[in-house]
Scaffold this active site. Structure first.
Site: not given
Ligand code: NAP
Length: 245
Positions: A9-10, A12, A140, A153, A155, A157
């Site tokens: 998931g790199a 974005r 998270s 979510y 559960a 995490k």
């Molecule tokens: P984001 O901006 O929505 O980006 C999500 C990334 O995950 C994207 O690169 C997406 O790829 C990839 N992805 C999603 N489903 C996938 C799959 N099935 N296979 C491969 N890649 C997949 O989210 P983020 O905020 O950076 O979140 C990154 C991590 O941090 C997540 O695990 C999230 O739960 C955690 N997190 C985020 C927050 C927050 O506030 N943002 C808080 C706590 C934890 P594509 O776009 O190419 O599909």
């Protein structure tokens, strides 16, 4: 010491920010994406300018065969792996557990928890053979505290944290460290649905009085992957402005 890292998931958000930081520290980076092909390709081109290898690899980590293929391709492209960052994840709309459809629950679990199992199952044998490596998972704050209307979510995490701790014990004797980053509210697409009022309320709840930048969560990922964290394993590092204390 810089090495070779696969980040799921790199394309974005936090994963892309981590890819940039790793590359700046001289790491070669496999940039996994699922649907954001152009973003992943642009990022790889940007990082190649830093004179590191940066390869975009498409795979849906929730599919076991694609997850295994991802690891094999990353190992092949980079000549092996020293670190795996399990960051890919999705969130559901906030809703009561009773309103959550079975299909939504399964989709969330597949992307946020099963995907880590598939990727790590494929990557660990290579790390064990090297008798060296690091794994960083992304959970998270809701995995620690539970979020109302975020049961699936939370559960998943919480599962990530259990997985991290168990693997730290299992892989410590192989000189592989396993740690977790638990972000609070970070400004990425995942929170794009929040209204200015929602954001203001979250900022008010946060002791540091603001939401985080993706780079701030990514700094913790890179630290835990690096030799600077050489005696740290099985830990959850909260990057949340003090939301969970
Ligand atoms: P984001 O901006 O929505 O980006 C999500 C990334 O995950 C994207 O690169 C997406 O790829 C990839 N992805 C999603 N489903 C996938 C799959 N099935 N296979 C491969 N890649 C997949 O989210 P983020 O905020 O950076 O979140 C990154 C991590 O941090 C997540 O695990 C999230 O739960 C955690 N997190 C985020 C927050 C927050 O506030 N943002 C808080 C706590 C934890 P594509 O776009 O190419 O599909």
């Amino acid at each position: 010491m810089a090495g070779r890292v696969l980040i799921t998931g790199a394309s974005r958000g936090i994963g892309a920010a981590a890819a940039r930081l790793f590359a700046r520290e001289g790491w070669d980076v496999a940039i996994n994406y699922n649907s954001s092909r152009e973003a992943a390709r642009r990022l790889a081109a940007e990082l190649s300018g830093l004179e590191v290898r940066a390869v975009p690899i498409r795979a849906d980590v929730s599919d076991p065969e694609q997850a295994e293929g991802l690891v094999r391709e990353a190992e092949f492209s980079l000549g092996g792996l020293d670190c795996v960052v399990c960051n890919a994840g999705i969130a559901l709309p906030q809703q009561l557990l009773t309103d959550t459809k079975v299909e939504q629950w399964r989709r969330l679990m597949s992307a946020d928890l099963d995907g880590m199992f598939y990727v790590l199952k494929a990557a660990i044998p290579g790390l064990v053979r090297q008798k060296r490596g690091a794994i960083v998972t992304v959970s998270s704050m809701w995995g620690l505290t539970g979020g109302s209307c975020e049961a699936a979510y939370s559960a998943a995490k919480a599962g990530v944290i259990g997985l991290t701790k168990a693997l730290a014990k299992e892989l410590g004797p192989s000189n592989i460290r396993v740690n977790c980053v638990a972000p609070g509210v970070v400004a990425t697409d995942m929170n794009g649905h929040l209204t200015p009022q929602d954001l203001a309320a979250l900022e008010e709840e946060t002791p540091l009085g603001r939401i985080g930048a993706p780079e701030e969560a990514a700094q913790a990922v890179v630290f835990l992957a690096s030799d600077r964290a050489s005696f740290i394993t099985g830990q959850v590092l909260n990057v949340d402005g003090g939301m969970v204390i």
